[in-house]
Design a protein around this motif. Sequence first.
Motif, PDB file in Angstrom:
ATOM      1  N   ARG A   1     -37.211 -62.473  36.874  1.00  0.00           N
ATOM      2  CA  ARG A   1     -36.859 -61.534  37.950  1.00  0.00           C
ATOM      3  C   ARG A   1     -35.497 -61.869  38.517  1.00  0.00           C
ATOM      4  NH1 ARG A   1     -42.457 -61.020  41.296  1.00  0.00           N
ATOM      5  NH2 ARG A   1     -43.636 -60.075  39.628  1.00  0.00           N
ATOM      6  N   LYS A   2     -34.763 -60.833  38.820  1.00  0.00           N
ATOM      7  CA  LYS A   2     -33.434 -60.995  39.395  1.00  0.00           C
ATOM      8  C   LYS A   2     -33.571 -61.310  40.881  1.00  0.00           C
ATOM      9  CE  LYS A   2     -29.030 -58.717  38.945  1.00  0.00           C
ATOM     10  NZ  LYS A   2     -28.376 -57.463  38.591  1.00  0.00           N
ATOM     11  N   GLN A   3     -32.899 -62.311  41.337  1.00  0.00           N
ATOM     12  CA  GLN A   3     -32.953 -62.703  42.739  1.00  0.00           C
ATOM     13  C   GLN A   3     -32.048 -61.786  43.557  1.00  0.00           C
ATOM     14  OE1 GLN A   3     -34.959 -64.980  44.044  1.00  0.00           O
ATOM     15  NE2 GLN A   3     -35.816 -65.314  42.025  1.00  0.00           N
ATOM     16  N   PRO A   4     -32.466 -61.416  44.783  1.00  0.00           N
ATOM     17  CA  PRO A   4     -31.615 -60.557  45.611  1.00  0.00           C
ATOM     18  C   PRO A   4     -30.326 -61.286  45.979  1.00  0.00           C
ATOM     19  CG  PRO A   4     -33.541 -61.303  46.839  1.00  0.00           C
ATOM     20  CD  PRO A   4     -33.706 -61.772  45.420  1.00  0.00           C
ATOM     21  N   THR A   5     -29.227 -60.520  46.000  1.00  0.00           N
ATOM     22  CA  THR A   5     -27.934 -61.114  46.312  1.00  0.00           C
ATOM     23  C   THR A   5     -27.646 -61.085  47.805  1.00  0.00           C
ATOM     24  OG1 THR A   5     -26.882 -58.985  45.911  1.00  0.00           O
ATOM     25  CG2 THR A   5     -26.965 -60.535  44.068  1.00  0.00           C
ATOM     26  N   SER A   6     -28.363 -60.286  48.573  1.00  0.00           N
ATOM     27  CA  SER A   6     -28.126 -60.192  50.007  1.00  0.00           C
ATOM     28  C   SER A   6     -28.906 -61.271  50.747  1.00  0.00           C
ATOM     29  CB  SER A   6     -28.508 -58.807  50.518  1.00  0.00           C
ATOM     30  OG  SER A   6     -29.892 -58.622  50.350  1.00  0.00           O
ATOM     31  N   ASP A   7     -28.630 -61.357  52.029  1.00  0.00           N
ATOM     32  CA  ASP A   7     -29.302 -62.328  52.891  1.00  0.00           C
ATOM     33  C   ASP A   7     -30.788 -61.963  52.986  1.00  0.00           C
ATOM     34  OD1 ASP A   7     -30.083 -64.132  54.815  1.00  0.00           O
ATOM     35  OD2 ASP A   7     -29.050 -63.112  56.469  1.00  0.00           O
ATOM     36  N   PRO A   8     -31.685 -62.873  52.603  1.00  0.00           N
ATOM     37  CA  PRO A   8     -33.115 -62.543  52.658  1.00  0.00           C
ATOM     38  C   PRO A   8     -33.629 -62.317  54.073  1.00  0.00           C
ATOM     39  CG  PRO A   8     -32.794 -64.834  51.991  1.00  0.00           C
ATOM     40  CD  PRO A   8     -31.440 -64.207  52.100  1.00  0.00           C
ATOM     41  N   GLY A   9     -32.925 -62.796  55.080  1.00  0.00           N
ATOM     42  CA  GLY A   9     -33.352 -62.603  56.458  1.00  0.00           C
ATOM     43  C   GLY A   9     -32.869 -61.285  57.043  1.00  0.00           C
ATOM     44  N   ALA A  10     -31.976 -60.596  56.335  1.00  0.00           N
ATOM     45  CA  ALA A  10     -31.427 -59.330  56.835  1.00  0.00           C
ATOM     46  C   ALA A  10     -32.470 -58.227  56.697  1.00  0.00           C
ATOM     47  CB  ALA A  10     -30.170 -58.967  56.054  1.00  0.00           C
ATOM     48  N   PRO A  11     -32.523 -57.300  57.654  1.00  0.00           N
ATOM     49  CA  PRO A  11     -33.483 -56.200  57.555  1.00  0.00           C
ATOM     50  C   PRO A  11     -33.140 -55.291  56.375  1.00  0.00           C
ATOM     51  CG  PRO A  11     -32.004 -55.863  59.420  1.00  0.00           C
ATOM     52  CD  PRO A  11     -31.698 -57.212  58.856  1.00  0.00           C
ATOM     53  N   ARG A  12     -34.173 -54.812  55.704  1.00  0.00           N
ATOM     54  CA  ARG A  12     -33.971 -53.919  54.555  1.00  0.00           C
ATOM     55  C   ARG A  12     -33.773 -52.498  55.035  1.00  0.00           C
ATOM     56  NH1 ARG A  12     -38.084 -55.331  49.692  1.00  0.00           N
ATOM     57  NH2 ARG A  12     -37.039 -57.228  49.043  1.00  0.00           N
ATOM     58  N   ARG A  13     -32.912 -51.777  54.358  1.00  0.00           N
ATOM     59  CA  ARG A  13     -32.685 -50.367  54.654  1.00  0.00           C
ATOM     60  C   ARG A  13     -33.710 -49.562  53.883  1.00  0.00           C
ATOM     61  NH1 ARG A  13     -30.996 -45.847  55.964  1.00  0.00           N
ATOM     62  NH2 ARG A  13     -29.441 -44.498  55.081  1.00  0.00           N
ATOM     63  N   ALA A  14     -34.265 -48.561  54.535  1.00  0.00           N
ATOM     64  CA  ALA A  14     -35.237 -47.692  53.879  1.00  0.00           C
ATOM     65  C   ALA A  14     -34.548 -46.916  52.760  1.00  0.00           C
ATOM     66  CB  ALA A  14     -35.832 -46.721  54.896  1.00  0.00           C
ATOM     67  N   PRO A  15     -35.278 -46.583  51.702  1.00  0.00           N
ATOM     68  CA  PRO A  15     -34.681 -45.784  50.632  1.00  0.00           C
ATOM     69  C   PRO A  15     -34.229 -44.422  51.158  1.00  0.00           C
ATOM     70  CG  PRO A  15     -37.028 -46.157  50.239  1.00  0.00           C
ATOM     71  CD  PRO A  15     -36.662 -46.909  51.464  1.00  0.00           C
ATOM     72  N   GLU A  16     -33.291 -43.790  50.455  1.00  0.00           N
ATOM     73  CA  GLU A  16     -32.734 -42.517  50.907  1.00  0.00           C
ATOM     74  C   GLU A  16     -33.803 -41.443  51.087  1.00  0.00           C
ATOM     75  OE1 GLU A  16     -29.392 -41.201  48.612  1.00  0.00           O
ATOM     76  OE2 GLU A  16     -28.613 -43.238  48.464  1.00  0.00           O
ATOM     77  N   TRP A  17     -34.796 -41.400  50.207  1.00  0.00           N
ATOM     78  CA  TRP A  17     -35.811 -40.360  50.295  1.00  0.00           C
ATOM     79  C   TRP A  17     -36.669 -40.520  51.545  1.00  0.00           C
ATOM     80  CZ3 TRP A  17     -40.586 -42.425  50.569  1.00  0.00           C
ATOM     81  CH2 TRP A  17     -40.797 -43.669  49.991  1.00  0.00           C
ATOM     82  N   ALA A  18     -36.738 -41.720  52.100  1.00  0.00           N
ATOM     83  CA  ALA A  18     -37.577 -41.956  53.279  1.00  0.00           C
ATOM     84  C   ALA A  18     -37.053 -41.185  54.493  1.00  0.00           C
ATOM     85  CB  ALA A  18     -37.657 -43.440  53.588  1.00  0.00           C
ATOM     86  N   ASP A  19     -35.730 -41.086  54.621  1.00  0.00           N
ATOM     87  CA  ASP A  19     -35.157 -40.322  55.737  1.00  0.00           C
ATOM     88  C   ASP A  19     -35.546 -38.852  55.644  1.00  0.00           C
ATOM     89  OD1 ASP A  19     -33.947 -42.578  56.802  1.00  0.00           O
ATOM     90  OD2 ASP A  19     -32.069 -42.243  55.717  1.00  0.00           O
ATOM     91  N   GLY A  20     -35.462 -38.289  54.443  1.00  0.00           N
ATOM     92  CA  GLY A  20     -35.835 -36.890  54.243  1.00  0.00           C
ATOM     93  C   GLY A  20     -37.311 -36.650  54.519  1.00  0.00           C
ATOM     94  N   LEU A  21     -38.141 -37.577  54.085  1.00  0.00           N
ATOM     95  CA  LEU A  21     -39.581 -37.449  54.314  1.00  0.00           C
ATOM     96  C   LEU A  21     -39.904 -37.509  55.803  1.00  0.00           C
ATOM     97  CD1 LEU A  21     -42.316 -37.177  52.948  1.00  0.00           C
ATOM     98  CD2 LEU A  21     -42.405 -39.661  52.791  1.00  0.00           C
ATOM     99  N   LYS A  22     -39.236 -38.395  56.521  1.00  0.00           N
ATOM    100  CA  LYS A  22     -39.453 -38.493  57.968  1.00  0.00           C
ATOM    101  C   LYS A  22     -39.005 -37.213  58.662  1.00  0.00           C
ATOM    102  CE  LYS A  22     -38.621 -41.332  62.065  1.00  0.00           C
ATOM    103  NZ  LYS A  22     -39.215 -40.321  62.861  1.00  0.00           N
ATOM    104  N   GLN A  23     -37.874 -36.642  58.250  1.00  0.00           N
ATOM    105  CA  GLN A  23     -37.399 -35.392  58.849  1.00  0.00           C
ATOM    106  C   GLN A  23     -38.393 -34.262  58.597  1.00  0.00           C
ATOM    107  OE1 GLN A  23     -33.503 -34.764  57.203  1.00  0.00           O
ATOM    108  NE2 GLN A  23     -32.525 -36.201  58.607  1.00  0.00           N
ATOM    109  N   LEU A  24     -38.944 -34.188  57.378  1.00  0.00           N
ATOM    110  CA  LEU A  24     -39.933 -33.156  57.058  1.00  0.00           C
ATOM    111  C   LEU A  24     -41.179 -33.329  57.916  1.00  0.00           C
ATOM    112  CD1 LEU A  24     -40.972 -30.822  55.317  1.00  0.00           C
ATOM    113  CD2 LEU A  24     -41.746 -32.533  53.674  1.00  0.00           C
ATOM    114  N   TYR A  25     -41.674 -34.555  58.031  1.00  0.00           N
ATOM    115  CA  TYR A  25     -42.858 -34.831  58.846  1.00  0.00           C
ATOM    116  C   TYR A  25     -42.613 -34.427  60.296  1.00  0.00           C
ATOM    117  CZ  TYR A  25     -46.463 -37.398  61.340  1.00  0.00           C
ATOM    118  OH  TYR A  25     -47.493 -37.723  62.162  1.00  0.00           O
TER     119      TYR A  25
END
Length: 74
Positions: free
Chosen positions: A5-29
Amino acid sequence: MVADRKQPTSDPGAPRRAPEWADGLKQLYDSVVEEELPDSFKDLLARLDEVDPKRGPVQASDPAQSPDGRGGRP
């Protein structure tokens, strides 16, 4: 394997950004939640509020007792 498995290159303590589709789904809801009830649904709720609780449950086999007047299944 775990080692493959590829290790993440970003800071593991940093908050993750939601995927792009999640914003659209929230707007629809949110748009569905904010919609006003259709008049036919409001009318149905009003009719159900008028049912006398002392009469007991509606019998599906008697069309006169059915909320929509169509009766139960054959």
